[in-house]
Structures are given as structure tokens and as C-alpha cells.
Design an enzyme around this catalytic site. Structure first.
Site, short mmCIF file in Angstrom:
data_model
loop_
_atom_site.label_atom_id
_atom_site.label_comp_id
_atom_site.label_asym_id
_atom_site.label_seq_id
_atom_site.Cartn_x
_atom_site.Cartn_y
_atom_site.Cartn_z
N SER A 1 0.83 -1.20 0.00
CA SER A 1 0.00 0.00 0.00
C SER A 1 0.86 1.25 0.00
O SER A 1 1.97 1.26 0.57
CB SER A 1 -0.86 -0.01 1.26
OG SER A 1 -1.46 1.25 1.46
N TYR B 1 -1.63 0.17 10.20
CA TYR B 1 -1.89 -0.61 8.98
C TYR B 1 -0.69 -0.50 8.03
O TYR B 1 -0.17 -1.51 7.55
CB TYR B 1 -3.16 -0.06 8.31
CG TYR B 1 -3.32 -0.47 6.88
CD1 TYR B 1 -3.69 -1.77 6.55
CD2 TYR B 1 -3.10 0.44 5.84
CE1 TYR B 1 -3.81 -2.16 5.22
CE2 TYR B 1 -3.23 0.06 4.52
CZ TYR B 1 -3.58 -1.23 4.21
OH TYR B 1 -3.70 -1.61 2.90
N LYS C 1 2.17 -3.38 6.54
CA LYS C 1 2.52 -3.60 5.12
C LYS C 1 4.02 -3.47 4.91
O LYS C 1 4.63 -4.24 4.17
CB LYS C 1 1.76 -2.61 4.23
CG LYS C 1 0.25 -2.86 4.20
CD LYS C 1 -0.07 -4.12 3.43
CE LYS C 1 -1.55 -4.45 3.42
NZ LYS C 1 -1.89 -5.69 2.75
N1 UFG Z 1 -12.50 11.80 2.39
C1 UFG Z 1 -13.46 12.75 2.65
N2 UFG Z 1 -14.66 12.33 3.15
C2 UFG Z 1 -14.94 11.01 3.41
C3 UFG Z 1 -13.95 10.05 3.14
C4 UFG Z 1 -12.73 10.47 2.62
O1 UFG Z 1 -13.24 13.94 2.46
O2 UFG Z 1 -16.05 10.72 3.89
C5 UFG Z 1 -11.22 12.23 1.83
C6 UFG Z 1 -10.04 11.88 2.70
O3 UFG Z 1 -9.82 12.85 3.69
C7 UFG Z 1 -8.92 11.80 1.67
C8 UFG Z 1 -9.63 11.32 0.39
O4 UFG Z 1 -11.01 11.56 0.61
O5 UFG Z 1 -8.42 13.07 1.45
C9 UFG Z 1 -9.42 9.86 0.12
O6 UFG Z 1 -9.75 9.14 1.31
P1 UFG Z 1 -9.89 7.56 1.36
O7 UFG Z 1 -10.24 7.20 2.77
O8 UFG Z 1 -10.78 7.08 0.28
O9 UFG Z 1 -8.44 7.08 0.97
P2 UFG Z 1 -7.04 7.38 1.66
O10 UFG Z 1 -6.23 8.11 0.64
O11 UFG Z 1 -7.15 7.97 2.98
O12 UFG Z 1 -6.56 5.89 1.91
C10 UFG Z 1 -6.05 5.10 0.90
C11 UFG Z 1 -6.37 3.62 1.14
C12 UFG Z 1 -5.69 3.14 2.40
C13 UFG Z 1 -4.25 3.52 2.38
C14 UFG Z 1 -4.08 5.00 2.15
C15 UFG Z 1 -2.67 5.46 2.15
O13 UFG Z 1 -7.75 3.45 1.28
O14 UFG Z 1 -5.80 1.75 2.47
O15 UFG Z 1 -4.69 5.33 0.91
O16 UFG Z 1 -2.09 5.24 0.96
F1 UFG Z 1 -3.69 3.21 3.56
#
Ligand code: UFG
Length: 324
Positions: A119, A143, A147
Site C-alpha cells: 500500500s 496498517y 505492510k
Molecule cells: N474523504 C473525505 N470524506 C470522506 C472520506 C474520505 O473527504 O467521507 C477524503 C479523505 O480525507 C482523503 C480522500 O477523501 O483526502 C481519500 O480518502 P480515502 O479514505 O478514500 O483514501 P485514503 O487516501 O485515505 O486511503 C487510501 C487507502 C488506504 C491507504 C491509504 C494510504 O484506502 O488503504 O490510501 O495510501 F492506507
């Protein structure tokens, strides 16, 4: 010609089922090993053998692997970032012990090749953009730590044993198989796109955008959204690479392109024709402003490129599931 046999551990999950589909299309003989804790029966394919088993059950893993496989794809893991901080024991047990079991069973049964789901979480707060494979690793959640430790374990095993691996560091996986063949939606989605989709379908009234004061063009976080079918094709390429050359690698899987949270919301509105109600909320702890991959190594080592580059097309494949 005899088909190459692949054991896909975690093959009933969201990414795993797309990997199984791609392997079957490319004429591999596939067995899925999954405990169905988050994987779903509706994600299984009739053409793939299914074994219900847990990665914490070493005897069962070894017995399964003793049937003989050319490669293992290891996608079985707990993956909720927030939960990993509240309950690290669960993540240590499942992700770390489970991986040790898988790799030790491979060595005992003479299976030499593994493709591992890593990841972008291993990078933590990125220091430069786009992120390449040389970027320092420094996870900021448990998490991501698991990884990284599994990557390091594979590296040691590859130096000490006849053990060959490709770790694929996924950026943000989204979308569904365009033919609608995979239907299992995640039950409690925590990622952005499934949440926006729940607003589009009316399952959720409105959503929150975490932070609008980042140093990005529209103030919201930018991520590299990669279609799950592109992730799947990279696994097929990785297995081929291992079978032909056997070199071990760590490879980023992204699109080289960033999309902001607001751009995702606008794209969902365009694709679905529905208004997405949202409000701005405080930043979410641990979110980097921008996280975008360079996929040059994937292009070079795997001869792979993403087919999906347009975010509307990617979102359309998710929307298809709702309207079909
Ligand atoms: N976000 C919102 N509202 C929500 C959910 C998410 O604004 O309800 C935003 C988050 O703050 C972030 C973006 O949308 O800026 C993407 O969020 P996600 O949770 O979809 O994805 P992340 O980038 O946080 O996480 C992903 C993978 C994880 C991994 C991470 C780090 O889902 O497994 O990238 O690489 F760990």
C-alpha cells in the site's frame, strides 16, 4: 499446454475478486483461499476452485499449498486505517502472523513466487511528488506499518531462500469490472468513492469533505485513483514476470494523475446526474495533502500501463452496479 496454477489468498475480496477474474481471462488455473470475513461469496467465480480457510490456520495453508502452485497472490489483510490505530493487536495478528504463515507454508511446500498487496500507506507523509519507489518509507498508521514489515520480511526471505516476490503498492483503488461481473460492495465503506456513491443512491443524506484548507488547487486532498481492473492486470503481469525472470521488486501502482475530493464529487454528479450534498469538516488526522504515484517502474518492469485514465469512466463502472 498445461495452465499455470495460482493460489489467490483473499480472492473473495474487492481487489482479490478482480485479480481472480483477470487471471481466469488470462488462462491461469485459479484456486481462491478466503475466510469470507470481508470477502463475499457473490465475488466467487464458478471457474475457480474455492477453499474456505483462514491465514492464521497454518496446517490448512500448508495442506492447501501442498497441492502445488506456481505462484501465490497474497491479498488477505485487515485494511481499515482507523481501526488499526485502535486495535493494533488485531492487525499484528492478522496481517503480520498471517503473512508469516503464508510465506513459511510456501517455503515448506516449495512454492517460490508471491505477489503481495502492499500500500501507499508505507510512505506516510510524502516528502516529494510524484512518489517513486525510492521515496523514504515512514508509515504513520499501524496498517501501513504492517505492510512495510511484510515487505521487509519478503526481502529477507528472498535473500535467504528460493523465494521471489513482487510487492505492489496500491494507491487509491476504485471502480468495478466494467461488465458488472463483480457485485460485492463493501459493507461499511470508509473510503471516499463508496461514500459519495451512497449519497448518490440516497442511502446516505450527505457526506463530509475532510479539510478545505490544504495547499492544493481547490483546498481539498488530492489522491491517485486507480481502477481496480488496472490493479488486477498488474497482478497478472507480476506473476508472468516472476515465472519468466524471478526477480523480486517493490512497485508503485498508480496512474501518475491526481484528483481532488471536490473533483471526485463533481465527477460523480456528472456521471450519475444527481446532486451530492456535502459539508466541509475538519481535516482527518494523518491525511497527506497530495499522494500521487509515478508508475514508471511498473511500466518498465511489468510492461504495464493503466487502461483507465479518465475519472468519469472509472466512476461510471461503479455507478453501473447501482443502475443495473
Ligand atoms: N474523504 C473525505 N470524506 C470522506 C472520506 C474520505 O473527504 O467521507 C477524503 C479523505 O480525507 C482523503 C480522500 O477523501 O483526502 C481519500 O480518502 P480515502 O479514505 O478514500 O483514501 P485514503 O487516501 O485515505 O486511503 C487510501 C487507502 C488506504 C491507504 C491509504 C494510504 O484506502 O488503504 O490510501 O495510501 F492506507
Amino acid at each position: 499446454m498445461q495452465k499455470n496454477k495460482v493460489l489467490v489468498i483473499g480472492g473473495a475480496g474487492y481487489i482479490g475478486s478482480h485479480v481472480v477474474r483477470a487471471l481466469l481471462k488470462n488462462d491461469f488455473a485459479v484456486t481462491v483461499y478466503d475466510n469470507l470475513s470481508t470477502g463475499q461469496e457473490c465475488n466467487l467465480f464458478a471457474d475457480a476452485q474455492f477453499i474456505r480457510g483462514d491465514i492464521l490456520d497454518f496446517q490448512m495453508l500448508r495442506q492447501t499449498m501442498s497441492e502445488g502452485y506456481d505462484a501465490v497472490v497474497h491479498l488477505a489483510a485487515k485494511k481499515a486505517v482507523g481501526e488499526s490505530m485502535d486495535n493494533p493487536q488485531k492487525y499484528a495478528l492478522n496481517n503480520l502472523n498471517g503473512s508469516v504463515n503464508i510465506f513459511n507454508a510456501m517455503i515448506e511446500t516449495g512454492i517460490k513466487n508471491v505477489v503481495f498487496s502492499s500500500s501507499a500507506a508505507v510512505f506516510g507523509m510524502p516528502q516529494y511528488m510524484p512518489v517513486d519507489e525510492q521515496h523514504p518509507v515512514c508509515p504513520i498508521n499501524f496498517y501501513g506499518y504492517t505492510k512495510l514489515k511484510i515487505e521487509e520480511l519478503m526481502d529477507w526471505y528472498s535473500r535467504l531462500k528460493d523465494f521471489h516476490y513482487i510487492a505492489l503498492r496500491y494507491f487509491n483503488a476504485v471502480g468495478y469490472a466494467a461488465d458488472g461481473s463483480i457485485k460485492g460492495r463493501e459493507k461499511n465503506p470508509q473510503n471516499l468513492l463508496p461514500i459519495v456513491m451512497e449519497v448518490a443512491t440516497g442511502k446516505r443524506q450527505k457526506m463530509q469533505v475532510f479539510g478545505n484548507d490544504y495547499d492544493t488547487p481547490d483546498g481539498t486532498c488530492v489522491r491517485d485513483y486507480i481502477h481496480v481492473e488496472d490493479l488486477a492486470s498488474a497482478h497478472v503481469a507480476a506473476i508472468r514476470q516472476l515465472l519468466q525472470k524471478g526477480d523480486s521488486h517493490v512497485i508503485n501502482l498508480g496512474t501518475n494523475k491526481g484528483t481532488s475530493v471536490l473533483e471526485i464529487i463533481e465527477a460523480v454528479e456528472r456521471v450519475t446526474g444527481r446532486k451530492i450534498a456535502y459539508e466541509f469538516a475538519p481535516r482527518r488526522a494523518g491525511d497527506p495533502a497530495i499522494l500521487v504515484a509515478t508508475n514508471q517502474k511498473a511500466q518498465k518492469v511489468l510492461n504495464w500501463q493503466p487502461d483507465y485514465v479518465n475519472i468519469d469512466e472509472i466512476i461510471q463502472t461503479t455507478w453501473n452496479l447501482e443502475v443495473k
